[in-house]
Design a protein around this motif. Sequence first.
Motif, short mmCIF file in Angstrom:
data_model
loop_
_atom_site.label_atom_id
_atom_site.label_comp_id
_atom_site.label_asym_id
_atom_site.label_seq_id
_atom_site.Cartn_x
_atom_site.Cartn_y
_atom_site.Cartn_z
N ALA A 77 20.01 124.30 4.15
CA ALA A 77 21.67 124.66 3.88
C ALA A 77 22.05 125.67 3.11
O ALA A 77 22.93 126.64 3.40
N LEU A 78 21.57 126.48 2.24
CA LEU A 78 22.54 128.17 2.04
C LEU A 78 22.26 128.79 2.90
O LEU A 78 22.73 129.04 3.27
N VAL A 79 20.89 129.14 3.86
CA VAL A 79 20.52 129.85 5.01
C VAL A 79 22.17 129.67 6.03
O VAL A 79 22.61 131.02 6.66
N VAL A 80 22.42 128.40 5.94
CA VAL A 80 23.92 127.76 7.44
C VAL A 80 25.35 128.27 7.00
O VAL A 80 25.82 129.27 7.33
N LEU A 81 25.11 128.04 5.35
CA LEU A 81 25.60 127.63 4.66
C LEU A 81 27.21 128.79 4.24
O LEU A 81 27.74 129.17 4.07
N ARG A 82 26.28 129.80 3.78
CA ARG A 82 26.15 131.26 2.63
C ARG A 82 27.30 132.11 3.77
O ARG A 82 28.05 132.58 3.42
N PRO A 83 26.69 132.31 5.35
CA PRO A 83 27.61 133.16 5.77
C PRO A 83 29.18 132.80 6.66
O PRO A 83 30.05 133.20 6.08
N MET A 84 29.20 131.10 6.34
CA MET A 84 30.34 130.34 6.83
C MET A 84 30.90 130.81 5.27
O MET A 84 32.91 130.80 5.32
N PHE A 85 30.31 130.94 4.33
CA PHE A 85 31.30 130.55 3.14
C PHE A 85 32.16 132.17 3.18
O PHE A 85 33.04 132.42 2.42
N ARG A 86 31.19 132.81 3.35
CA ARG A 86 31.67 134.82 3.06
C ARG A 86 32.54 134.56 4.29
O ARG A 86 33.06 136.11 4.13
N LEU A 142 42.65 134.10 -0.42
CA LEU A 142 43.09 132.11 -1.00
C LEU A 142 42.84 131.78 -2.46
O LEU A 142 42.89 131.70 -3.07
N GLU A 143 41.40 132.25 -3.12
CA GLU A 143 41.09 132.27 -4.51
C GLU A 143 41.84 133.63 -5.48
O GLU A 143 41.83 132.56 -6.47
N GLY A 192 47.01 128.62 -10.99
CA GLY A 192 46.53 127.96 -12.97
C GLY A 192 45.11 127.20 -12.45
O GLY A 192 44.86 126.88 -13.15
N CYS A 193 44.42 126.97 -11.11
CA CYS A 193 43.43 126.52 -11.08
C CYS A 193 42.45 127.72 -11.52
O CYS A 193 42.21 129.11 -11.52
N ASN A 194 41.58 126.77 -12.06
CA ASN A 194 40.31 127.47 -12.89
C ASN A 194 39.36 127.29 -11.58
O ASN A 194 39.20 126.56 -10.25
N SER A 195 37.70 128.00 -11.67
CA SER A 195 36.96 128.01 -10.93
C SER A 195 36.29 126.76 -9.71
O SER A 195 35.87 126.83 -8.45
N TRP A 196 36.53 125.57 -10.62
CA TRP A 196 35.34 124.73 -10.17
C TRP A 196 36.69 124.71 -9.31
O TRP A 196 36.94 124.24 -8.04
N GLN A 197 38.07 124.34 -9.80
CA GLN A 197 39.01 123.40 -9.03
C GLN A 197 39.49 124.64 -7.54
O GLN A 197 39.78 124.03 -6.74
N ILE A 257 40.56 123.87 -2.35
CA ILE A 257 40.43 125.50 -2.03
C ILE A 257 39.97 125.76 -0.81
O ILE A 257 39.53 125.48 0.44
N VAL A 258 38.46 126.30 -1.59
CA VAL A 258 38.00 126.47 -0.81
C VAL A 258 37.13 125.35 0.51
O VAL A 258 36.63 125.81 1.74
N LEU A 259 36.53 124.38 -0.17
CA LEU A 259 35.54 123.46 -0.21
C LEU A 259 36.26 122.46 1.44
O LEU A 259 35.48 122.03 2.28
N PRO A 260 37.45 122.11 1.12
CA PRO A 260 38.17 121.54 2.97
C PRO A 260 38.44 122.75 3.84
O PRO A 260 37.83 122.26 4.83
N LEU A 261 37.85 124.14 3.79
CA LEU A 261 38.11 124.82 4.68
C LEU A 261 36.72 124.88 5.38
O LEU A 261 35.87 124.81 6.95
N MET A 262 35.06 124.39 4.73
CA MET A 262 34.30 124.27 5.11
C MET A 262 34.05 123.20 5.81
O MET A 262 32.37 122.97 5.94
N ARG A 263 35.04 122.02 5.85
CA ARG A 263 34.44 121.08 7.04
C ARG A 263 33.79 120.72 7.53
O ARG A 263 32.51 119.78 7.50
N THR A 264 34.20 121.69 8.42
CA THR A 264 33.28 121.40 9.46
C THR A 264 31.84 121.38 9.63
O THR A 264 30.93 121.10 10.16
N PRO A 265 31.81 122.82 9.47
CA PRO A 265 30.74 123.02 9.04
C PRO A 265 29.43 122.03 7.96
O PRO A 265 28.25 122.29 8.27
N LEU A 266 29.88 121.70 7.10
CA LEU A 266 29.53 120.91 5.96
C LEU A 266 29.35 119.37 7.42
O LEU A 266 28.28 118.97 6.50
#
Length: 279
Positions: A157-166, A172-173, A180-185, A190-199
């Motif tokens: 998962a780390l190998v596949v998802l890291r380049p996708m997150f980049r 956007l962040e 007003g969003c903190n790092s977790w929010q 913001i970020v996780l919904p964009l990664m739906r297909t790779p996940l």
Amino acid sequence: MSVRIATAPRVGWPYTLIAICGVALYLFPIYWMFTSGLKTSAEIFANPPTLIPQNPTLEAFAHVFARENVLRYLRNSIAIAAPVTILTLVMGAMGAYAMSRLRNRLVDVALVTVLMLQVFPEALLATPMFIIFRALDILNTFAAVILATTSKTLAFALVVLRPMFRQVPIELEEASRVDGCNSWQTFWRIVLPLMRTPLIVVGTLAFVQAYGQFVYALTLMSDQELQPATVGIYSFVGAEYADWHRVMAFSSVFVAPVIILFLIMQRKIVAGLTAGALK
């Protein structure tokens, strides 16, 4: 003035024929497995072999359901695969996101180390893990197999998802933090919904790998009530005799959920793999 409409290039019939032959060659073992489960014990060893069962019967399937507790084995396989998938997605997503945002050479070294550790086969790692889990007193539990299997799927998962997150724009962040969003929010909304297909791709492949786990299950669990279907199939094969038509029936029942899962998720999987290849 004439307008020329671009059309997709036609694929010649030789390429189509090659593709059909390739698919048929790939699917033939699955077809043979299902049809062998419908054969009698005598027809299994017929010479020449029959491609289509002459007298199809469900006796082998009835036997594995009534006498071999196939549903218990499937339940145990899912009890291992589901937590492995969840742990892989949760820790893999957070770890890959952190590794994609940290600009440090140590991150690259860590990723290369993880990749190198994947070279070692499970049979080699099973003994050290047996010693560790015995010290932790979690042998003969699902937890031992889940943790051991997650150590393999998490690295993938780390190998596949890291380049996708980049590929997610840092702007956007920054905009979410201005709102007003903190790092977790920012990560969660913001970020996780964009990664739906790779996940989905990573989760599906992690589930399949954990669902088919054999080495760790055989090494770390001796209680037959907890063993998954892979170990159950192994018990059919003896030193001098193998009940092959029942082995094939058991295998067909075991493989059916995976085939159904891939049929349901095939578009998402293809889209995710294609997106990763293009990026």
